[in-house]
Scaffold this motif. Sequence first.
Motif, PDB file in Angstrom:
ATOM      1  N   LYS A 104       0.832  -1.206   0.000  1.00  0.00           N
ATOM      2  CA  LYS A 104       0.000   0.000   0.000  1.00  0.00           C
ATOM      3  C   LYS A 104       0.867   1.257   0.000  1.00  0.00           C
ATOM      4  O   LYS A 104       0.551   2.247  -0.649  1.00  0.00           O
ATOM      5  N   VAL A 105       1.923   1.254   0.786  1.00  0.00           N
ATOM      6  CA  VAL A 105       2.888   2.355   0.817  1.00  0.00           C
ATOM      7  C   VAL A 105       4.270   1.732   0.792  1.00  0.00           C
ATOM      8  O   VAL A 105       4.604   0.928   1.659  1.00  0.00           O
ATOM      9  N   ALA A 139       6.727   1.558   5.719  1.00  0.00           N
ATOM     10  CA  ALA A 139       5.988   0.962   4.604  1.00  0.00           C
ATOM     11  C   ALA A 139       4.718   0.308   5.134  1.00  0.00           C
ATOM     12  O   ALA A 139       4.645  -0.061   6.311  1.00  0.00           O
ATOM     13  N   ILE A 140       3.727   0.182   4.274  1.00  0.00           N
ATOM     14  CA  ILE A 140       2.466  -0.447   4.670  1.00  0.00           C
ATOM     15  C   ILE A 140       2.079  -1.495   3.634  1.00  0.00           C
ATOM     16  O   ILE A 140       2.148  -1.245   2.431  1.00  0.00           O
ATOM     17  N   TYR A 141       1.732  -2.676   4.113  1.00  0.00           N
ATOM     18  CA  TYR A 141       1.211  -3.692   3.194  1.00  0.00           C
ATOM     19  C   TYR A 141       0.016  -4.389   3.831  1.00  0.00           C
ATOM     20  O   TYR A 141      -0.173  -4.349   5.044  1.00  0.00           O
ATOM     21  N   SER A 142      -0.760  -4.994   2.977  1.00  0.00           N
ATOM     22  CA  SER A 142      -1.954  -5.696   3.426  1.00  0.00           C
ATOM     23  C   SER A 142      -1.640  -7.185   3.539  1.00  0.00           C
ATOM     24  O   SER A 142      -1.096  -7.785   2.616  1.00  0.00           O
ATOM     25  N   ALA A 143      -1.951  -7.774   4.689  1.00  0.00           N
ATOM     26  CA  ALA A 143      -1.716  -9.209   4.876  1.00  0.00           C
ATOM     27  C   ALA A 143      -2.907  -9.984   4.314  1.00  0.00           C
ATOM     28  O   ALA A 143      -4.037  -9.505   4.367  1.00  0.00           O
ATOM     29  N   THR A 183      -5.707 -12.759   4.437  1.00  0.00           N
ATOM     30  CA  THR A 183      -6.428 -13.264   5.615  1.00  0.00           C
ATOM     31  C   THR A 183      -6.150 -14.728   5.936  1.00  0.00           C
ATOM     32  O   THR A 183      -6.127 -15.117   7.092  1.00  0.00           O
ATOM     33  N   GLU A 243       1.893 -14.057   9.134  1.00  0.00           N
ATOM     34  CA  GLU A 243       3.088 -13.324   8.716  1.00  0.00           C
ATOM     35  C   GLU A 243       4.331 -13.978   9.331  1.00  0.00           C
ATOM     36  O   GLU A 243       4.320 -14.378  10.499  1.00  0.00           O
ATOM     37  N   ASN A 295      -3.886  -3.059   8.221  1.00  0.00           N
ATOM     38  CA  ASN A 295      -2.715  -3.292   7.384  1.00  0.00           C
ATOM     39  C   ASN A 295      -1.471  -3.339   8.264  1.00  0.00           C
ATOM     40  O   ASN A 295      -1.482  -2.835   9.390  1.00  0.00           O
ATOM     41  N   GLU A 296      -0.414  -3.932   7.737  1.00  0.00           N
ATOM     42  CA  GLU A 296       0.839  -4.061   8.468  1.00  0.00           C
ATOM     43  C   GLU A 296       1.766  -2.886   8.147  1.00  0.00           C
ATOM     44  O   GLU A 296       1.856  -2.455   6.985  1.00  0.00           O
TER      45      GLU A 296
END
Lengths: 326, 326
Positions: free
Chosen positions: A21-22, A29-33, A35, A39, B38-39
């Motif tokens: 995401k970022v 930084a941002i990411y989507s896990a 479901t 992780e 989000n992570e």
Amino acid sequence: MDEFELISRITHNTYNRKEVKVGVGDDAAIYSARTEFNEIVCVDTMVEGIHFLTHFSSPSEIGYKALAINISDIAAMGGIPKYYLVSLAIPSTWREEQIDEMYGGMKDLAKLYHMDLLGGDTVSTEDKLIITVTAIGEIEKGKACLRSYARPGDTVFVTGYLGSSAAGLSLLYKECKIESDALRQYFLQRHKKPVPRVDVGLICSRYGRVALNDISDGLSSELNEIAEASNVTIEINKEQLPVHPELKKLGSKWEEWVLFGGEDFELAGTIPHEVWDDFYKECEAAKIQVYPIGHVTKQGVSKVFLNENNHAEILGKKGYNHFKQR
Amino acid sequence: MDEFELISRITHNTYNRKEVKVGVGDDAAIYSARTEFNEIVCVDTMVEGIHFLTHFSSPSEIGYKALAINISDIAAMGGIPKYYLVSLAIPSTWREEQIDEMYGGMKDLAKLYHMDLLGGDTVSTEDKLIITVTAIGEIEKGKACLRSYARPGDTVFVTGYLGSSAAGLSLLYKECKIESDALRQYFLQRHKKPVPRVDVGLICSRYGRVALNDISDGLSSELNEIAEASNVTIEINKEQLPVHPELKKLGSKWEEWVLFGGEDFELAGTIPHEVWDDFYKECEAAKIQVYPIGHVTKQGVSKVFLNENNHAEILGKKGYNHFKQR
């Protein structure tokens, strides 16, 4: 050198994973896990003069290996590597092109796994270059391969030749030699550019209860860790340990390399006996060779035994010889 | 959760976060991400002699700060810090108790945020201690506070006194002095044990479009980063910049500390003008002081202007003076 300039030069702001995401360029930084996944996260550091020497390895090879050893840790959980972050402490003796090459080595490897660089830090230091890589991956919920999973009756296995990396290092030190240039290159590559076994790890994760460790510190050390975490006794057979057919020609140290050499970054593990045949066949179909090397014999004594000619001896948790100890 | 995950949870029952599935002690750690979040991930490195000096800071304070600056990065995204990993390169001059104290400093801070240590690496080095912390957090989906969010009309704000950390460093160097021991301690603590503003970051994340940066490199640098990422012009007013009432008594450099000093680890940001009053009141109710310092004036010129007595001058991206440059 500006850290964002450096990183944006490498990333070009395009990401392989749509879950990003970022990326690089904000405070974090941002990411989507996903479901259905958990992780996975790990970090490993390499120090110039201890874990690598610039007269043995190119900057690209050093970068490659710094990322590879982290990917290998994710593989040893049965996981899929997805992201990485890099922290570099750079002495003034390193040129900007060398740092670029180092990032290039990481990027080339990352590409194979569709991994994205999500950030990092660059600081100056006075002495030796230090590279720290954080790797992030994912594993389907409940599918992780833990060291504590070994049970009596399990088959013990490894995923490839042992001792090749230590042989490569010995060749670099001119402690031994080999005629064939192709063979020399094979052993050197096993030391300088080990291939993390993400493929086998993924297969293992589908077999329910597989204990796994990557061979960073040496077979004896890894199997002892599994024995301790699972509180079981492991017995392996010397004649079953897979080695490159030419390894023995490199001199008398080959047995030590196989048991204690480390840095092969193959996987060592245990798998329930009743699924071994299926596992073996699935690996074979994927053109992956796996080798049975022994069994988990009983619960309760966290030791590893090496059998040879009907004689068993305890295999201690002996570590790996770093450069500086030579 | 399967039976083995349960076993590993019971063995490592010291984790604050129930989402930790595998903690320290395997090849990598595993945690479960919450679906509505989000992570967030970031990494920061501190080098002895550059980012800290052992005759200024205790091992515990060094550990504290290494984690604090990472938590601050997560706060600057509006996020909640949850996990951390630590990589240490340790020279032989450091004793084991000092390393323990350093971990203790991190642990004390981590406790405040219910953060769990998920792993790390320890290597030896020849020269200076280098500590790299990776922090992982989470942010509700779509709620992150990005540098690119500033728009014309937004109010520019900071979350606390500026220049206090630089004043503390100056006191350590005996470049200035102060009578009151309580005040001296205040400034020293602002340098040695900055408090990451997770509280304000969380409030910001509920206001939809807030641009945020933590003040690590100095107000001018942080606002320039927001101006660049958002492609806007920012104007701030010198008389609105919040400083400790006693700061000016520390000598003529105080203005430089406020604008370029850095390491206050307050947050600087922009928020839509129409929600400023609500935001201010919510912060006040939470006993958090926020200070309006200017406005985003237009789209298109990525510059920061400092107004004083009806005169505006460009505020450049001047960086922070590290120890070694003194």
